[in-house]
Motif scaffolding. Structure first.
Motif, PDB file in Angstrom:
ATOM      1  N   ARG A  73       0.839  -1.196   0.000  1.00  0.00           N
ATOM      2  CA  ARG A  73       0.000   0.000   0.000  1.00  0.00           C
ATOM      3  C   ARG A  73       0.869   1.239   0.000  1.00  0.00           C
ATOM      4  N   ILE A  74       0.479   2.207  -0.796  1.00  0.00           N
ATOM      5  CA  ILE A  74       1.112   3.525  -0.764  1.00  0.00           C
ATOM      6  C   ILE A  74      -0.043   4.505  -0.576  1.00  0.00           C
ATOM      7  N   ASP A  75      -0.388   4.684   0.713  1.00  0.00           N
ATOM      8  CA  ASP A  75      -1.630   5.404   1.034  1.00  0.00           C
ATOM      9  C   ASP A  75      -1.467   6.424   2.150  1.00  0.00           C
ATOM     10  N   GLY A  76      -0.244   6.790   2.474  1.00  0.00           N
ATOM     11  CA  GLY A  76      -0.017   7.794   3.506  1.00  0.00           C
ATOM     12  C   GLY A  76      -0.448   7.353   4.893  1.00  0.00           C
ATOM     13  N   GLY A  77      -0.606   6.049   5.090  1.00  0.00           N
ATOM     14  CA  GLY A  77      -1.002   5.524   6.387  1.00  0.00           C
ATOM     15  C   GLY A  77      -2.510   5.343   6.544  1.00  0.00           C
ATOM     16  N   ALA A  78      -3.268   5.563   5.465  1.00  0.00           N
ATOM     17  CA  ALA A  78      -4.729   5.496   5.558  1.00  0.00           C
ATOM     18  C   ALA A  78      -5.240   4.126   5.977  1.00  0.00           C
ATOM     19  N   ALA A  79      -4.546   3.068   5.586  1.00  0.00           N
ATOM     20  CA  ALA A  79      -5.009   1.720   5.938  1.00  0.00           C
ATOM     21  C   ALA A  79      -4.777   1.408   7.416  1.00  0.00           C
ATOM     22  N   ARG A  80      -3.783   2.057   7.992  1.00  0.00           N
ATOM     23  CA  ARG A  80      -3.463   1.874   9.425  1.00  0.00           C
ATOM     24  C   ARG A  80      -3.319   0.407   9.806  1.00  0.00           C
TER      25      ARG A  80
END
Length: 82
Positions: A73-80
């Motif tokens: 994932r490359i989501d800025g930490g959104a998936a946590r």
């Protein structure tokens, strides 16, 4: 039944993917900034195409040779994820 990564690795073709959530591209530059959406991203911003490109270059490089069957994932930490 073998997974796609198992089947492909026998032919020395690893399966590695990048999974961006939201990025600023030429197609999305006209979208307004959505504070509610950005609040869901701990980084507080969209990914850049350069950041996604760097992940893609890594995934096809020899440095990622031992990675197989993974989606990063490359989501800025959104998936946590933990």
């Amino acid at each position: 039944m073998r997974s796609p990564s198992e089947a492909a690795s026998s032919r020395r073709m690893p399966i590695r993917t990048g999974w961006p959530r939201a990025a600023r591209t030429s197609s999305t530059r006209s979208w307004p900034e959505d504070p509610e959406f950005l609040a869901e991203i701990p980084a507080g911003r969209y990914a850049t195409t350069e950041e996604i490109g760097k992940l893609a270059r890594f995934l096809v490089s020899d440095d990622a040779a031992y990675i197989n069957g993974e989606s990063i994932r490359i989501d800025g930490g959104a998936a946590r994820s933990l």
